[in-house]
Design a protein around this motif. Sequence first.
Motif, PDB file in Angstrom:
ATOM      1  N   ILE A 116     -78.414  45.684  18.624  1.00 53.95           N
ATOM      2  CA  ILE A 116     -77.953  45.478  17.504  1.00 53.95           C
ATOM      3  C   ILE A 116     -77.152  44.944  16.509  1.00 53.95           C
ATOM      4  O   ILE A 116     -76.041  45.040  17.118  1.00 53.95           O
ATOM      5  CB  ILE A 116     -78.092  46.983  17.197  1.00 53.95           C
ATOM      6  CG1 ILE A 116     -76.984  47.369  17.251  1.00 53.95           C
ATOM      7  CG2 ILE A 116     -78.828  48.033  17.526  1.00 53.95           C
ATOM      8  CD1 ILE A 116     -76.313  49.222  17.265  1.00 53.95           C
ATOM      9  N   THR A 117     -77.623  44.524  15.364  1.00 58.45           N
ATOM     10  CA  THR A 117     -76.992  43.715  14.753  1.00 58.45           C
ATOM     11  C   THR A 117     -76.833  44.828  13.203  1.00 58.45           C
ATOM     12  O   THR A 117     -77.297  45.702  12.666  1.00 58.45           O
ATOM     13  CB  THR A 117     -76.777  42.310  14.253  1.00 58.45           C
ATOM     14  OG1 THR A 117     -77.186  41.954  15.362  1.00 58.45           O
ATOM     15  CG2 THR A 117     -76.049  42.088  13.209  1.00 58.45           C
ATOM     16  N   LYS A 118     -75.772  45.355  12.787  1.00 58.18           N
ATOM     17  CA  LYS A 118     -75.309  45.974  11.555  1.00 58.18           C
ATOM     18  C   LYS A 118     -74.313  45.639  10.951  1.00 58.18           C
ATOM     19  O   LYS A 118     -73.044  45.355  11.316  1.00 58.18           O
ATOM     20  CB  LYS A 118     -74.999  47.584  11.710  1.00 58.18           C
ATOM     21  CG  LYS A 118     -75.344  48.697  11.225  1.00 58.18           C
ATOM     22  CD  LYS A 118     -75.172  49.812  11.868  1.00 58.18           C
ATOM     23  CE  LYS A 118     -74.620  51.083  10.879  1.00 58.18           C
ATOM     24  NZ  LYS A 118     -74.087  50.688   9.395  1.00 58.18           N
ATOM     25  N   THR A 119     -73.901  45.785   9.762  1.00 58.58           N
ATOM     26  CA  THR A 119     -73.116  45.923   8.465  1.00 58.58           C
ATOM     27  C   THR A 119     -71.709  46.891   9.235  1.00 58.58           C
ATOM     28  O   THR A 119     -72.098  48.701   8.833  1.00 58.58           O
ATOM     29  CB  THR A 119     -73.040  45.652   7.552  1.00 58.58           C
ATOM     30  OG1 THR A 119     -73.611  44.489   7.138  1.00 58.58           O
ATOM     31  CG2 THR A 119     -72.283  45.498   6.056  1.00 58.58           C
ATOM     32  N   VAL A 120     -70.751  46.803   9.376  1.00 57.64           N
ATOM     33  CA  VAL A 120     -69.931  47.861   9.915  1.00 57.64           C
ATOM     34  C   VAL A 120     -68.788  47.869   8.598  1.00 57.64           C
ATOM     35  O   VAL A 120     -67.710  46.877   8.771  1.00 57.64           O
ATOM     36  CB  VAL A 120     -69.414  47.940  11.515  1.00 57.64           C
ATOM     37  CG1 VAL A 120     -68.256  48.791  11.922  1.00 57.64           C
ATOM     38  CG2 VAL A 120     -70.751  47.381  12.415  1.00 57.64           C
ATOM     39  N   SER A 121     -67.570  48.437   8.422  1.00 58.69           N
ATOM     40  CA  SER A 121     -66.740  49.483   7.692  1.00 58.69           C
ATOM     41  C   SER A 121     -65.880  49.339   8.308  1.00 58.69           C
ATOM     42  O   SER A 121     -65.757  50.856   9.138  1.00 58.69           O
ATOM     43  CB  SER A 121     -66.721  49.872   6.318  1.00 58.69           C
ATOM     44  OG  SER A 121     -67.533  49.269   5.528  1.00 58.69           O
ATOM     45  N   PHE A 122     -64.231  48.941   9.159  1.00 61.83           N
ATOM     46  CA  PHE A 122     -63.347  49.566   9.390  1.00 61.83           C
ATOM     47  C   PHE A 122     -62.463  49.204   9.153  1.00 61.83           C
ATOM     48  O   PHE A 122     -61.753  48.123   8.251  1.00 61.83           O
ATOM     49  CB  PHE A 122     -63.805  48.974  11.384  1.00 61.83           C
ATOM     50  CG  PHE A 122     -63.501  47.593  11.169  1.00 61.83           C
ATOM     51  CD1 PHE A 122     -62.757  46.773  11.176  1.00 61.83           C
ATOM     52  CD2 PHE A 122     -64.750  46.569  10.604  1.00 61.83           C
ATOM     53  CE1 PHE A 122     -62.554  45.446  11.722  1.00 61.83           C
ATOM     54  CE2 PHE A 122     -64.693  45.178  10.885  1.00 61.83           C
ATOM     55  CZ  PHE A 122     -63.919  44.949  11.287  1.00 61.83           C
TER      56      PHE A 122
END
Length: 186
Positions: free
Chosen positions: A152-158
């Motif tokens: 999977i490819t996803k935009t992640v905020s961390f």
Amino acid sequence: MIMKRYILLIISALVVNTSCEQVWEEDLKEKALDSIRGYYEIESGIWNESGPIDINGDGIASYDYYSEWLSIPSGVGDNGSSISNDGGYIEIPYIIDSNAGWGGPISLSRRVEKVKISIDVLIEDREATLAFSFPENTGITFEHSGYGEFTITKTVSFTVTDGNETTEQITGRVTLKFKRTIYRTE
């Protein structure tokens, strides 16, 4: 009498033909679902943005998002993801500062976002294919990359720290590869 036998033979052939077709479609469905059902763990995670990241503030930046996530000692473990006949959930790892809301010292912590996935089996031209969808607007690109694996490819905020008592929120695309560790149908 011969005509009756002939009619009964035709009816029997139709019943057998129809029942075989249903069993055949069910077999196709099961074979397709066998390729995805089970319990999964993350095998790797790659940061897809232009520069490497240093989540834990140790001064060593990397494109290995998953390794950086694992380097944070507290929070949830790698609990994995589960997919069954009609869907399941996928866990997306990210980092937060547990103390950010009340001003305490920096305390980075591992977290996972559980994202629901739905699966439909499509049978067309004697072939079964799987259709994957995400009920929420998750922005996930999903690829069933092989038997018992997907990416999977996803935009992640961390959150990241520079090691000097400051944090920063980072957002970018991450590609995670999942590998099946246990086959199960539930």
